[in-house]
Design a protein around this motif. Structure first.
Motif, PDB file in Angstrom:
ATOM      1  N   ALA A  52     -31.122 -42.501  -4.166  1.00 55.34           N
ATOM      2  CA  ALA A  52     -32.356 -42.175  -3.443  1.00 55.34           C
ATOM      3  C   ALA A  52     -33.208 -41.204  -4.256  1.00 55.34           C
ATOM      4  N   PRO A  53     -34.512 -41.184  -3.998  1.00 55.36           N
ATOM      5  CA  PRO A  53     -35.384 -40.208  -4.670  1.00 55.36           C
ATOM      6  C   PRO A  53     -35.009 -38.780  -4.276  1.00 55.36           C
ATOM      7  N   ARG A  54     -35.382 -37.825  -5.141  1.00 51.79           N
ATOM      8  CA  ARG A  54     -35.118 -36.415  -4.867  1.00 51.79           C
ATOM      9  C   ARG A  54     -35.911 -35.947  -3.656  1.00 51.79           C
ATOM     10  N   PHE A  55     -35.347 -34.971  -2.957  1.00 52.03           N
ATOM     11  CA  PHE A  55     -36.002 -34.373  -1.800  1.00 52.03           C
ATOM     12  C   PHE A  55     -36.864 -33.192  -2.216  1.00 52.03           C
ATOM     13  N   LEU A  56     -37.935 -32.991  -1.485  1.00 55.20           N
ATOM     14  CA  LEU A  56     -38.716 -31.773  -1.545  1.00 55.20           C
ATOM     15  C   LEU A  56     -38.394 -31.028  -0.259  1.00 55.20           C
ATOM     16  N   ASN A  57     -38.073 -29.734  -0.370  1.00 54.26           N
ATOM     17  CA  ASN A  57     -37.617 -28.957   0.779  1.00 54.26           C
ATOM     18  C   ASN A  57     -38.367 -27.645   0.896  1.00 54.26           C
ATOM     19  N   ALA A  58     -38.409 -27.123   2.105  1.00 54.88           N
ATOM     20  CA  ALA A  58     -38.948 -25.795   2.394  1.00 54.88           C
ATOM     21  C   ALA A  58     -38.300 -25.313   3.682  1.00 54.88           C
ATOM     22  N   VAL A  59     -38.481 -24.031   3.982  1.00 53.87           N
ATOM     23  CA  VAL A  59     -38.028 -23.454   5.250  1.00 53.87           C
ATOM     24  C   VAL A  59     -39.190 -22.660   5.824  1.00 53.87           C
ATOM     25  N   ALA A  60     -39.413 -22.825   7.132  1.00 53.83           N
ATOM     26  CA  ALA A  60     -40.456 -22.081   7.833  1.00 53.83           C
ATOM     27  C   ALA A  60     -39.825 -21.095   8.799  1.00 53.83           C
ATOM     28  N   GLU A  61     -40.383 -19.896   8.831  1.00 54.01           N
ATOM     29  CA  GLU A  61     -40.024 -18.903   9.840  1.00 54.01           C
ATOM     30  C   GLU A  61     -41.038 -19.043  10.968  1.00 54.01           C
ATOM     31  N   VAL A  62     -40.555 -19.225  12.180  1.00 56.47           N
ATOM     32  CA  VAL A  62     -41.417 -19.503  13.325  1.00 56.47           C
ATOM     33  C   VAL A  62     -41.115 -18.511  14.442  1.00 56.47           C
ATOM     34  N   ALA A  63     -42.158 -17.875  14.962  1.00 59.63           N
ATOM     35  CA  ALA A  63     -42.013 -17.078  16.182  1.00 59.63           C
ATOM     36  C   ALA A  63     -42.013 -18.088  17.317  1.00 59.63           C
ATOM     37  N   ALA A  64     -40.842 -18.362  17.867  1.00 58.01           N
ATOM     38  CA  ALA A  64     -40.641 -19.488  18.787  1.00 58.01           C
ATOM     39  C   ALA A  64     -41.282 -19.247  20.145  1.00 58.01           C
ATOM     40  N   LEU A  65     -42.048 -20.225  20.591  1.00 61.77           N
ATOM     41  CA  LEU A  65     -42.655 -20.197  21.915  1.00 61.77           C
ATOM     42  C   LEU A  65     -41.848 -20.997  22.925  1.00 61.77           C
ATOM     43  N   LEU A  66     -40.855 -21.722  22.443  1.00 63.35           N
ATOM     44  CA  LEU A  66     -40.074 -22.625  23.288  1.00 63.35           C
ATOM     45  C   LEU A  66     -38.603 -22.254  23.255  1.00 63.35           C
ATOM     46  N   SER A  67     -37.867 -22.713  24.246  1.00 61.41           N
ATOM     47  CA  SER A  67     -36.415 -22.555  24.239  1.00 61.41           C
ATOM     48  C   SER A  67     -35.844 -23.367  23.079  1.00 61.41           C
ATOM     49  N   PRO A  68     -34.593 -23.119  22.686  1.00 64.32           N
ATOM     50  CA  PRO A  68     -34.021 -23.889  21.582  1.00 64.32           C
ATOM     51  C   PRO A  68     -34.046 -25.398  21.830  1.00 64.32           C
ATOM     52  N   VAL A  69     -33.680 -25.833  23.024  1.00 64.18           N
ATOM     53  CA  VAL A  69     -33.650 -27.271  23.321  1.00 64.18           C
ATOM     54  C   VAL A  69     -35.062 -27.856  23.281  1.00 64.18           C
ATOM     55  N   ASP A  70     -36.026 -27.147  23.866  1.00 68.36           N
ATOM     56  CA  ASP A  70     -37.408 -27.626  23.850  1.00 68.36           C
ATOM     57  C   ASP A  70     -37.979 -27.630  22.435  1.00 68.36           C
ATOM     58  N   LEU A  71     -37.611 -26.631  21.633  1.00 69.74           N
ATOM     59  CA  LEU A  71     -38.077 -26.595  20.247  1.00 69.74           C
ATOM     60  C   LEU A  71     -37.516 -27.773  19.465  1.00 69.74           C
ATOM     61  N   LEU A  72     -36.238 -28.072  19.666  1.00 71.23           N
ATOM     62  CA  LEU A  72     -35.648 -29.235  18.992  1.00 71.23           C
ATOM     63  C   LEU A  72     -36.387 -30.510  19.377  1.00 71.23           C
ATOM     64  N   GLN A  73     -36.689 -30.678  20.653  1.00 65.72           N
ATOM     65  CA  GLN A  73     -37.434 -31.867  21.101  1.00 65.72           C
ATOM     66  C   GLN A  73     -38.820 -31.917  20.462  1.00 65.72           C
ATOM     67  N   ARG A  74     -39.463 -30.760  20.331  1.00 65.50           N
ATOM     68  CA  ARG A  74     -40.784 -30.717  19.699  1.00 65.50           C
ATOM     69  C   ARG A  74     -40.683 -31.107  18.227  1.00 65.50           C
ATOM     70  N   LEU A  75     -39.619 -30.667  17.543  1.00 68.20           N
ATOM     71  CA  LEU A  75     -39.414 -31.051  16.147  1.00 68.20           C
ATOM     72  C   LEU A  75     -39.251 -32.560  16.023  1.00 68.20           C
ATOM     73  N   LYS A  76     -38.507 -33.156  16.948  1.00 69.97           N
ATOM     74  CA  LYS A  76     -38.317 -34.610  16.925  1.00 69.97           C
ATOM     75  C   LYS A  76     -39.645 -35.337  17.171  1.00 69.97           C
ATOM     76  N   SER A  77     -40.490 -34.777  18.024  1.00 74.03           N
ATOM     77  CA  SER A  77     -41.787 -35.411  18.277  1.00 74.03           C
ATOM     78  C   SER A  77     -42.700 -35.294  17.056  1.00 74.03           C
ATOM     79  N   ILE A  78     -42.597 -34.193  16.323  1.00 78.05           N
ATOM     80  CA  ILE A  78     -43.377 -34.038  15.089  1.00 78.05           C
ATOM     81  C   ILE A  78     -42.900 -35.054  14.055  1.00 78.05           C
ATOM     82  N   GLU A  79     -41.593 -35.242  13.942  1.00 75.43           N
ATOM     83  CA  GLU A  79     -41.062 -36.259  13.026  1.00 75.43           C
ATOM     84  C   GLU A  79     -41.603 -37.641  13.384  1.00 75.43           C
ATOM     85  N   ALA A  80     -41.578 -37.982  14.647  1.00 76.47           N
ATOM     86  CA  ALA A  80     -42.072 -39.298  15.091  1.00 76.47           C
ATOM     87  C   ALA A  80     -43.558 -39.437  14.796  1.00 76.47           C
TER      88      ALA A  80
END
Length: 169
Positions: A52-80
């Motif tokens: 597979a091609p090489r990955f480009l990676n980064a990490v973001a620090e986020v002041a979370a506005l959502l609970s962990p479960v809701d944040l995970l769901q939001r991440l999945k919606s951003i991926e979609a």
């Protein structure tokens, strides 16, 4: 004070840098949290995806506005929204992982915090160390330096560029 979440971002298909930048913008646009810092961009070999091609990676620090479960769901919606097609073990346009949420230690069928494999992933730890040099694993208490030093492949993750590490918003 809002809890600090760390989100790992990666892409190895298409316009990788553009995909990561759009995902960072979507974190704020979709009210997942206020992006405080974003690491530089790092290139790494894909794990468990031969040829597979090489990955480009980064990490973001986020002041979370959502609970962990809701944040995970939001991440999945951003991926979609970004058109993610590949799953685990496949190449993909964007991949977002919730690494930590505050000092939460959680194990449910849908979410494990901290991320169960983050401590074995140089492509997460090296950019995380850039933006959070005082980070300690909420589960083990190990420092970011201890975590990176324990990985034999940390030197294969190479900084290739990036943006200002502090964002306003």
């Amino acid at each position: 004070m809002l809890p600090t979440a760390f989100v790992a971002l990666g892409a190895n298909l298409g316009r990788r840098e553009e995909s990561i930048l759009k995902a960072v913008r979507q974190l704020q646009a979709r009210r997942a949290g206020r992006v405080v810092r974003v690491s530089g961009l790092y290139e790494s070999d894909p794990e468990d995806i031969p040829g597979a091609p090489r990955f480009l990676n980064a990490v973001a620090e986020v002041a979370a506005l959502l609970s962990p479960v809701d944040l995970l769901q939001r991440l999945k919606s951003i991926e979609a929204f970004a058109g993610r097609r590949g799953g685990h073990g496949e190449s993909r346009e964007i991949d977002l992982d919730l690494v930590t949420w505050g000092n939460e230690v959680l194990e449910t069928p849908d979410l494990v915090l901290p991320h169960p494999r983050f401590h074995r992933r140089a492509f997460v730890l090296v950019p995380l160390r850039e933006i959070a040099p005082d980070f300690r694993c909420p589960k083990t208490g190990r420092s970011i330096d201890e975590l990176v030093d324990a990985l034999p492949g940390a030197g294969s993750v190479i900084r290739v560029g990036g943006w200002s590490t502090v964002t306003r918003g």
